[in-house]
Design a protein around this motif. Sequence first.
Motif, PDB file in Angstrom:
ATOM      1  N   VAL A  59       0.843  -1.194   0.000  1.00 44.86           N
ATOM      2  CA  VAL A  59       0.000   0.000   0.000  1.00 44.86           C
ATOM      3  C   VAL A  59       0.881   1.248   0.000  1.00 44.86           C
ATOM      4  O   VAL A  59       1.837   1.347   0.770  1.00 44.86           O
ATOM      5  CB  VAL A  59      -0.936   0.016   1.224  1.00 44.86           C
ATOM      6  CG1 VAL A  59      -1.828   1.262   1.197  1.00 44.86           C
ATOM      7  CG2 VAL A  59      -1.791  -1.254   1.265  1.00 44.86           C
ATOM      8  N   HIS A  60       0.539   2.182  -0.862  1.00 49.86           N
ATOM      9  CA  HIS A  60       1.288   3.430  -0.987  1.00 49.86           C
ATOM     10  C   HIS A  60       0.299   4.593  -0.950  1.00 49.86           C
ATOM     11  O   HIS A  60      -0.884   4.432  -1.259  1.00 49.86           O
ATOM     12  CB  HIS A  60       2.082   3.442  -2.298  1.00 49.86           C
ATOM     13  CG  HIS A  60       2.843   2.182  -2.555  1.00 49.86           C
ATOM     14  ND1 HIS A  60       4.096   1.942  -2.018  1.00 49.86           N
ATOM     15  CD2 HIS A  60       2.507   1.070  -3.261  1.00 49.86           C
ATOM     16  CE1 HIS A  60       4.506   0.746  -2.409  1.00 49.86           C
ATOM     17  NE2 HIS A  60       3.561   0.189  -3.163  1.00 49.86           N
ATOM     18  N   VAL A  61       0.802   5.759  -0.620  1.00 52.62           N
ATOM     19  CA  VAL A  61      -0.062   6.923  -0.498  1.00 52.62           C
ATOM     20  C   VAL A  61       0.594   8.111  -1.203  1.00 52.62           C
ATOM     21  O   VAL A  61       1.788   8.364  -1.025  1.00 52.62           O
ATOM     22  CB  VAL A  61      -0.321   7.289   0.977  1.00 52.62           C
ATOM     23  CG1 VAL A  61      -1.286   8.474   1.078  1.00 52.62           C
ATOM     24  CG2 VAL A  61      -0.880   6.081   1.736  1.00 52.62           C
ATOM     25  N   LEU A  62      -0.194   8.811  -1.997  1.00 57.39           N
ATOM     26  CA  LEU A  62       0.222  10.065  -2.617  1.00 57.39           C
ATOM     27  C   LEU A  62      -0.745  11.134  -2.127  1.00 57.39           C
ATOM     28  O   LEU A  62      -1.920  11.118  -2.477  1.00 57.39           O
ATOM     29  CB  LEU A  62       0.174   9.952  -4.147  1.00 57.39           C
ATOM     30  CG  LEU A  62       0.473  11.231  -4.939  1.00 57.39           C
ATOM     31  CD1 LEU A  62       1.868  11.759  -4.607  1.00 57.39           C
ATOM     32  CD2 LEU A  62       0.335  10.968  -6.440  1.00 57.39           C
ATOM     33  N   ARG A  63      -0.247  12.031  -1.303  1.00 54.21           N
ATOM     34  CA  ARG A  63      -1.106  13.065  -0.725  1.00 54.21           C
ATOM     35  C   ARG A  63      -0.914  14.368  -1.492  1.00 54.21           C
ATOM     36  O   ARG A  63       0.204  14.823  -1.703  1.00 54.21           O
ATOM     37  CB  ARG A  63      -0.813  13.236   0.762  1.00 54.21           C
ATOM     38  CG  ARG A  63      -1.039  11.937   1.536  1.00 54.21           C
ATOM     39  CD  ARG A  63      -0.958  12.125   3.023  1.00 54.21           C
ATOM     40  NE  ARG A  63      -2.064  12.934   3.538  1.00 54.21           N
ATOM     41  CZ  ARG A  63      -2.292  13.142   4.832  1.00 54.21           C
ATOM     42  NH1 ARG A  63      -1.487  12.611   5.734  1.00 54.21           N
ATOM     43  NH2 ARG A  63      -3.300  13.878   5.220  1.00 54.21           N
ATOM     44  N   ARG A  64      -2.050  14.952  -1.866  1.00 53.25           N
ATOM     45  CA  ARG A  64      -2.041  16.203  -2.613  1.00 53.25           C
ATOM     46  C   ARG A  64      -2.638  17.312  -1.758  1.00 53.25           C
ATOM     47  O   ARG A  64      -3.366  17.051  -0.809  1.00 53.25           O
ATOM     48  CB  ARG A  64      -2.826  16.026  -3.917  1.00 53.25           C
ATOM     49  CG  ARG A  64      -2.065  15.153  -4.913  1.00 53.25           C
ATOM     50  CD  ARG A  64      -2.954  14.401  -5.882  1.00 53.25           C
ATOM     51  NE  ARG A  64      -3.999  15.185  -6.477  1.00 53.25           N
ATOM     52  CZ  ARG A  64      -3.885  15.911  -7.602  1.00 53.25           C
ATOM     53  NH1 ARG A  64      -2.714  15.960  -8.218  1.00 53.25           N
ATOM     54  NH2 ARG A  64      -4.904  16.565  -8.088  1.00 53.25           N
ATOM     55  N   ALA A  65      -2.334  18.531  -2.113  1.00 55.00           N
ATOM     56  CA  ALA A  65      -2.655  19.660  -1.230  1.00 55.00           C
ATOM     57  C   ALA A  65      -4.151  19.915  -1.086  1.00 55.00           C
ATOM     58  O   ALA A  65      -4.628  20.321  -0.027  1.00 55.00           O
ATOM     59  CB  ALA A  65      -1.965  20.926  -1.737  1.00 55.00           C
TER      60      ALA A  65
END
Length: 262
Positions: A59-65
């Motif tokens: 599991v990976h996470v890409l957080r955007r503003a």
Amino acid sequence: MTDRVLVIVPTYNEAENVERIVERLLTSVPEAHALVVDDGSPDGTGELAEKLAARDPRVHVLRRAGKAGLGPAYVAGFRWARQRGYDVLVEMDADGSHAPEQLPRLLAALSGADLVLGSRYLPGGRVEDWPVHRLLLSRLGNRYTRWLLRLPLTDATGGYRVARAELIDRLPFDDVASQGYCFQVDWAWRAVRDGARVTEVPITFTERAFGRSKMSRSIVREALVRVTVWGLRDRLADWLPGRVQRPVPGRPRDGGRSSAVR
């Protein structure tokens, strides 16, 4: 399976659903990885996704503003995936409407295709728990899109799809401006006109059990306006060859319209 598969799951305020959908996904396709692309959800979806990632290396996470729309979230996910060498990219909703248990069938269909679309409207496909007005809007929208863009697809607006990374690399996503579900139409059209092998597989679409739908009048309006403009410009290009530049999406590399859509 030797290909590296990444399932991209865009989220905005999906704290009630994200853990459930990721667990179902990794149970159904244990060799796959999941990327949660969170657009600054105020309900803690991003934090919850990071906890899932800390427990499971798949599991990976890409957080955007902030909330920028479905299209930009997927494009960011595509870029993240290609930078890390994933071979197969999957689009899947976070709300449970796309059953992870059906993903093996979509992946299997990729053996003879570049892009596989999960279709609600092929024989064998169906929609569960939608109100009549929502189903009518979806069906009419797909028929209008199919006719105006001359797309040989039964469900161009659907968001459950599997693509080869090579196709993603080929298509000009840098100029994609579509934000809502119109993004799905946008890049399906680009793929068809690029000459990609596109096929559809029937799926069961189930309305979300938790949380609120992101569908809005502005999303519907965006799709109607963009599809109409693309279609009219494309048809005008047929009448005035050499004088009207074909719209983007839609400039096939070989100058033709043929596609291996089945």
